[in-house]
Design a protein around this motif. Structure first.
Motif, PDB file in Angstrom:
ATOM      1  N   ALA A  82       0.569  -1.323   0.454  1.00 17.37           N
ATOM      2  CA  ALA A  82       0.136   0.164   0.216  1.00 17.37           C
ATOM      3  C   ALA A  82       0.710   0.987  -0.085  1.00 17.37           C
ATOM      4  O   ALA A  82       0.201   2.361  -0.464  1.00 17.37           O
ATOM      5  CB  ALA A  82      -0.750   0.197   1.026  1.00 17.37           C
ATOM      6  N   ASN A  83       1.860   1.797   0.522  1.00 18.81           N
ATOM      7  CA  ASN A  83       2.975   2.290   0.310  1.00 18.81           C
ATOM      8  C   ASN A  83       4.561   2.120   1.749  1.00 18.81           C
ATOM      9  O   ASN A  83       4.674   0.746   2.137  1.00 18.81           O
ATOM     10  CB  ASN A  83       1.842   3.092   1.815  1.00 18.81           C
ATOM     11  N   GLY A  84       4.502   3.038   2.317  1.00 21.62           N
ATOM     12  CA  GLY A  84       6.074   2.906   2.369  1.00 21.62           C
ATOM     13  C   GLY A  84       6.237   2.164   4.200  1.00 21.62           C
ATOM     14  O   GLY A  84       6.462   0.925   4.187  1.00 21.62           O
ATOM     15  N   THR A  85       5.103   2.860   4.241  1.00 24.63           N
ATOM     16  CA  THR A  85       4.724   2.192   6.061  1.00 24.63           C
ATOM     17  C   THR A  85       4.619   0.236   6.210  1.00 24.63           C
ATOM     18  O   THR A  85       5.117   0.073   6.574  1.00 24.63           O
ATOM     19  CB  THR A  85       4.401   3.229   6.888  1.00 24.63           C
ATOM     20  N   HIS A  86       3.671   0.005   4.919  1.00 25.57           N
ATOM     21  CA  HIS A  86       3.705  -1.362   4.538  1.00 25.57           C
ATOM     22  C   HIS A  86       5.039  -1.756   4.014  1.00 25.57           C
ATOM     23  O   HIS A  86       4.265  -3.062   4.723  1.00 25.57           O
ATOM     24  CB  HIS A  86       2.125  -1.530   4.066  1.00 25.57           C
ATOM     25  N   ALA A  87       5.735  -1.832   3.113  1.00 30.62           N
ATOM     26  CA  ALA A  87       6.696  -2.215   3.139  1.00 30.62           C
ATOM     27  C   ALA A  87       7.736  -3.119   3.594  1.00 30.62           C
ATOM     28  O   ALA A  87       7.794  -3.091   4.648  1.00 30.62           O
ATOM     29  CB  ALA A  87       7.631  -1.596   1.674  1.00 30.62           C
ATOM     30  N   LEU A  88       8.087  -1.365   4.937  1.00 29.75           N
ATOM     31  CA  LEU A  88       8.961  -1.390   6.104  1.00 29.75           C
ATOM     32  C   LEU A  88       8.151  -2.583   7.034  1.00 29.75           C
ATOM     33  O   LEU A  88       8.873  -3.267   7.556  1.00 29.75           O
ATOM     34  CB  LEU A  88       8.514   0.681   6.575  1.00 29.75           C
ATOM     35  N   THR A  89       6.891  -2.769   6.944  1.00 28.80           N
ATOM     36  CA  THR A  89       6.063  -3.294   8.456  1.00 28.80           C
ATOM     37  C   THR A  89       6.616  -4.849   7.833  1.00 28.80           C
ATOM     38  O   THR A  89       6.919  -5.797   8.550  1.00 28.80           O
ATOM     39  CB  THR A  89       4.209  -2.810   8.418  1.00 28.80           C
ATOM     40  N   PRO A 109      12.763   6.034  13.994  1.00 26.87           N
ATOM     41  CA  PRO A 109      12.234   5.842  12.764  1.00 26.87           C
ATOM     42  C   PRO A 109      10.961   6.602  12.575  1.00 26.87           C
ATOM     43  O   PRO A 109      10.607   7.578  13.198  1.00 26.87           O
ATOM     44  CB  PRO A 109      11.987   4.153  12.923  1.00 26.87           C
ATOM     45  N   TYR A 110      10.932   6.762  11.337  1.00 29.07           N
ATOM     46  CA  TYR A 110      10.391   7.441  11.085  1.00 29.07           C
ATOM     47  C   TYR A 110       8.616   7.353  11.810  1.00 29.07           C
ATOM     48  O   TYR A 110       8.617   6.261  12.292  1.00 29.07           O
ATOM     49  CB  TYR A 110       9.588   6.934   9.496  1.00 29.07           C
ATOM     50  N   ASP A 111       7.995   8.567  11.465  1.00 28.72           N
ATOM     51  CA  ASP A 111       7.123   8.058  12.771  1.00 28.72           C
ATOM     52  C   ASP A 111       5.610   7.156  12.852  1.00 28.72           C
ATOM     53  O   ASP A 111       5.532   7.035  13.437  1.00 28.72           O
ATOM     54  CB  ASP A 111       5.571   9.998  12.378  1.00 28.72           C
ATOM     55  N   THR A 112       6.072   6.423  11.210  1.00 30.75           N
ATOM     56  CA  THR A 112       4.845   6.365  10.801  1.00 30.75           C
ATOM     57  C   THR A 112       4.805   4.699  11.350  1.00 30.75           C
ATOM     58  O   THR A 112       3.987   3.691  11.676  1.00 30.75           O
ATOM     59  CB  THR A 112       4.494   5.833   9.084  1.00 30.75           C
ATOM     60  N   LEU A 113       6.432   4.371  11.997  1.00 32.81           N
ATOM     61  CA  LEU A 113       6.531   2.908  12.461  1.00 32.81           C
ATOM     62  C   LEU A 113       6.419   3.034  13.952  1.00 32.81           C
ATOM     63  O   LEU A 113       6.826   2.483  14.563  1.00 32.81           O
ATOM     64  CB  LEU A 113       8.055   2.919  11.933  1.00 32.81           C
ATOM     65  N   MET A 160      18.075   0.964   9.631  1.00 31.03           N
ATOM     66  CA  MET A 160      18.689   2.595   9.393  1.00 31.03           C
ATOM     67  C   MET A 160      17.754   3.848   8.976  1.00 31.03           C
ATOM     68  O   MET A 160      17.619   2.975   8.176  1.00 31.03           O
ATOM     69  CB  MET A 160      20.144   2.895   8.985  1.00 31.03           C
ATOM     70  N   GLN A 161      17.365   5.075   9.072  1.00 34.41           N
ATOM     71  CA  GLN A 161      16.641   5.966   8.312  1.00 34.41           C
ATOM     72  C   GLN A 161      17.637   6.361   7.130  1.00 34.41           C
ATOM     73  O   GLN A 161      18.651   7.392   7.587  1.00 34.41           O
ATOM     74  CB  GLN A 161      15.886   6.951   8.857  1.00 34.41           C
ATOM     75  N   ARG A 162      17.948   6.135   5.747  1.00 30.26           N
ATOM     76  CA  ARG A 162      18.403   7.697   5.140  1.00 30.26           C
ATOM     77  C   ARG A 162      18.338   8.494   4.982  1.00 30.26           C
ATOM     78  O   ARG A 162      18.800   9.431   5.556  1.00 30.26           O
ATOM     79  CB  ARG A 162      18.956   6.317   4.158  1.00 30.26           C
ATOM     80  N   SER A 163      17.771   8.577   4.351  1.00 27.13           N
ATOM     81  CA  SER A 163      16.644  10.286   4.504  1.00 27.13           C
ATOM     82  C   SER A 163      16.463  10.514   5.941  1.00 27.13           C
ATOM     83  O   SER A 163      16.294  10.078   6.936  1.00 27.13           O
ATOM     84  CB  SER A 163      15.169  10.545   4.605  1.00 27.13           C
ATOM     85  N   LYS A 164      16.492  12.677   5.706  1.00 32.53           N
ATOM     86  CA  LYS A 164      16.199  12.731   7.370  1.00 32.53           C
ATOM     87  C   LYS A 164      14.776  12.814   8.245  1.00 32.53           C
ATOM     88  O   LYS A 164      14.482  12.851   9.193  1.00 32.53           O
ATOM     89  CB  LYS A 164      16.655  14.257   7.212  1.00 32.53           C
ATOM     90  N   VAL A 195      17.767  -0.839   6.334  1.00 26.86           N
ATOM     91  CA  VAL A 195      17.458   0.080   5.565  1.00 26.86           C
ATOM     92  C   VAL A 195      16.426   0.887   4.963  1.00 26.86           C
ATOM     93  O   VAL A 195      16.219   0.251   4.064  1.00 26.86           O
ATOM     94  CB  VAL A 195      19.006   0.697   4.447  1.00 26.86           C
ATOM     95  N   ASP A 196      15.762   1.963   5.548  1.00 30.30           N
ATOM     96  CA  ASP A 196      15.138   2.778   5.016  1.00 30.30           C
ATOM     97  C   ASP A 196      14.995   3.561   4.139  1.00 30.30           C
ATOM     98  O   ASP A 196      15.907   4.204   4.484  1.00 30.30           O
ATOM     99  CB  ASP A 196      14.030   3.673   6.108  1.00 30.30           C
ATOM    100  N   ASN A 197      14.678   3.012   1.970  1.00 30.12           N
ATOM    101  CA  ASN A 197      15.680   3.455   1.850  1.00 30.12           C
ATOM    102  C   ASN A 197      14.941   4.773   0.352  1.00 30.12           C
ATOM    103  O   ASN A 197      15.031   5.635  -0.063  1.00 30.12           O
ATOM    104  CB  ASN A 197      16.364   2.542   0.425  1.00 30.12           C
ATOM    105  N   CYS A 198      13.707   5.130   1.638  1.00 29.38           N
ATOM    106  CA  CYS A 198      12.451   6.396   1.432  1.00 29.38           C
ATOM    107  C   CYS A 198      13.266   7.481   0.796  1.00 29.38           C
ATOM    108  O   CYS A 198      14.107   7.963   2.319  1.00 29.38           O
ATOM    109  CB  CYS A 198      11.870   6.789   2.182  1.00 29.38           C
ATOM    110  N   TYR A 199      13.491   8.123  -0.139  1.00 27.31           N
ATOM    111  CA  TYR A 199      13.255   9.510  -0.906  1.00 27.31           C
ATOM    112  C   TYR A 199      14.958   9.340  -1.329  1.00 27.31           C
ATOM    113  O   TYR A 199      15.519  10.448  -1.412  1.00 27.31           O
ATOM    114  CB  TYR A 199      13.600  10.554   0.666  1.00 27.31           C
ATOM    115  N   GLY A 200      16.095   8.679  -0.759  1.00 23.41           N
ATOM    116  CA  GLY A 200      17.234   8.055  -1.089  1.00 23.41           C
ATOM    117  C   GLY A 200      17.523   7.614  -2.500  1.00 23.41           C
ATOM    118  O   GLY A 200      18.855   8.120  -3.391  1.00 23.41           O
TER     119      GLY A 200
END
Ligand SMILES: *Cc1c(COP(=O)(O)O)cnc(C)c1O
Length: 405
Positions: A82-89, A109-113, A160-164, A195-200
């Motif tokens: 569905a989205n990045g959060t779903h992929a990470l989950t 990690p990103y807020d939605t996690l 790790m989260q690549r993006s800020k 690695v959470d590669n979102c935005y990278g």
């Protein structure tokens, strides 16, 4: 100063960085083009499938194509994510088991996690007795000493989260990811590095999987979707890890054998092909914004003249009204819903009011020019994306004009 003139001066100053960005984009375009040739992509791969989706050649080939680009053994690329959060989950639940320890080493990690990791009674990792620890960064650098200490516990997974994201720090460079991954692998060889590669993606010439990271995760409404993938996410990495994760995406033992999509796969293929160029446009927009806001005496992250390592530029405003106005101008300069005026609102899951500009073709797609911020001190706005550099430039001209009033 006249806003057109100011932008032109900023563009001149940005030329050196622009040239470097062009070179990275050329390199990445070649990498992607070669992956298409190697996988012999043709029109048959765009065909929809239905039902169980056995032998869905479009899906299977798309997986291989991403694996080729990211130099991994295997990949999952799916509109069913569905989205990045779903992929990470999916990735986290795919590899973590009760009693395992997960350690995040790049702050929170990103807020939605938050709820995925620690939620109470909602099927979070904590509910399944997965332990979680966090090592915060110090002035944007990894806290290597504390990381050594926690590695003695032999964590199953380091994250790790690549993006800020929504943190006031620079995105992690591949160089930094490489160094810390070497340390992790030397100290605790069996620990999986994710690695959470979102935005990278495509911001540098190589990706985390080129420097020893086991698995990367991202969203197709961001960089690798090229601005035209309508939904979805990807997970790429070592094949044993990807197999485990595929069992969580569909069902244990079924994995990637099933999963149909009754629409054309064409935008996923074409989006990946366009991604290096679209990312280039967004980054040039970011760089121009850094110079422009510097002229207007606002502090940005990355600071002016610095090479970005993701596609977000953060701007610190002095007052709430400036932050809100900024987002309203970005909305006004959007191709979609330009006539709408975003107002701060109480978004679920946030303690403060949030204001957002998202006049996008694909709902919420932040590879398109978007901006948002939380209305509280220090009034930071996050501006990201931009399908074309020209669009970013036009928006900045209007921003300068309005903010100088
Ligand atoms: C956007 C993002 C996510 C979550 O992606 P969604 O598609 O919004 O669920 C996770 N991590 C980072 C760093 C992101 O930028």
């Amino acid at each position: 100063m006249n806003s057109n003139l100011l932008i032109e001066q900023c563009e001149k100053k940005a030329q050196n960085l622009f040239n470097q960005i062009d070179e990275i984009a050329l390199y990445n375009q070649n990498k992607v083009l070669n992956a298409f040739r190697e996988n012999r992509i043709s029109a048959m791969h765009f065909q929809p499938s239905n039902g169980y989706g056995y032998d869905d050649i479009g899906r299977d080939t798309l997986n291989r194509l991403f694996a080729t680009v990211f130099h991994t053994e295997s990949a999952i690329v799916s509109p069913l994510i569905a989205n990045g959060t779903h992929a990470l989950t999916t990735a986290l639940f795919g590899v973590l088991r009760p009693g395992d320890l997960m350690v995040s080493i790049s702050d929170k990690p990103y807020d939605t996690l938050d709820e995925v990791i620690n939620g109470n009674g909602i099927g979070s990792l904590a509910d399944f007795n997965v332990k979680y620890q966090q090592v915060d960064m110090i002035d944007g650098e990894f806290d290597v000493q504390s990381i050594f200490t926690v590695l003695k516990l032999k964590p199953k997974l380091v994250f790790m989260q690549r993006s800020k994201g929504y943190l006031w720090r620079d995105a992690l460079s591949i160089e930094k990811i490489k160094k810390i991954t070497e340390i992790i692998k030397q100290t605790s060889p069996n620990t999986i590095v994710m690695v959470d590669n979102c935005y990278g993606e495509f911001v540098e010439k190589i990706e985390p999987t080129d420097v020893g990271v086991d698995v990367i995760v991202g969203s197709l409404t961001k960089n690798p979707g090229g601005g035209i993938a309508p939904t979805g996410g990807y997970i790429a990495g070592k094949s044993d890890i990807i197999t485990q994760i595929s069992y969580r995406l569909t069902a244990p033992s079924l994995g990637l054998e099933v999963g149909s999509y009754f629409a054309s796969y064409l935008p996923f293929y074409q989006g990946l092909f366009l991604a290096p160029s679209t990312v280039k446009n967004a980054i040039k927009g970011n760089i121009l914004a850094e110079y422009v806001f510097n002229e207007l005496n606002f502090i940005t992250m990355p600071s002016v003249g610095k090479m970005p390592t993701d596609i977000i530029v953060s701007v610190k405003f002095n007052r709430a009204e400036e932050l809100v106005k900024f987002c309203q101008i970005v909305q006004k300069c959007s191709p979609i819903d330009s006539y709408v005026t975003p107002e701060p609102w109480d978004m679920p899951g946030y303690n403060h009011q949030v204001v957002m500009a998202a006049g996008t073709f694909v709902q919420g797609a932040s590879l398109e020019l978007t901006a948002d911020g939380t209305v509280r001190e220090p009034f930071v706005a996050y501006m990201q994306g931009g399908l074309t550099y020209e669009h970013c430039k036009l928006a900045l001209i209007e921003i300068v004009h309005e903010l100088q009033k």
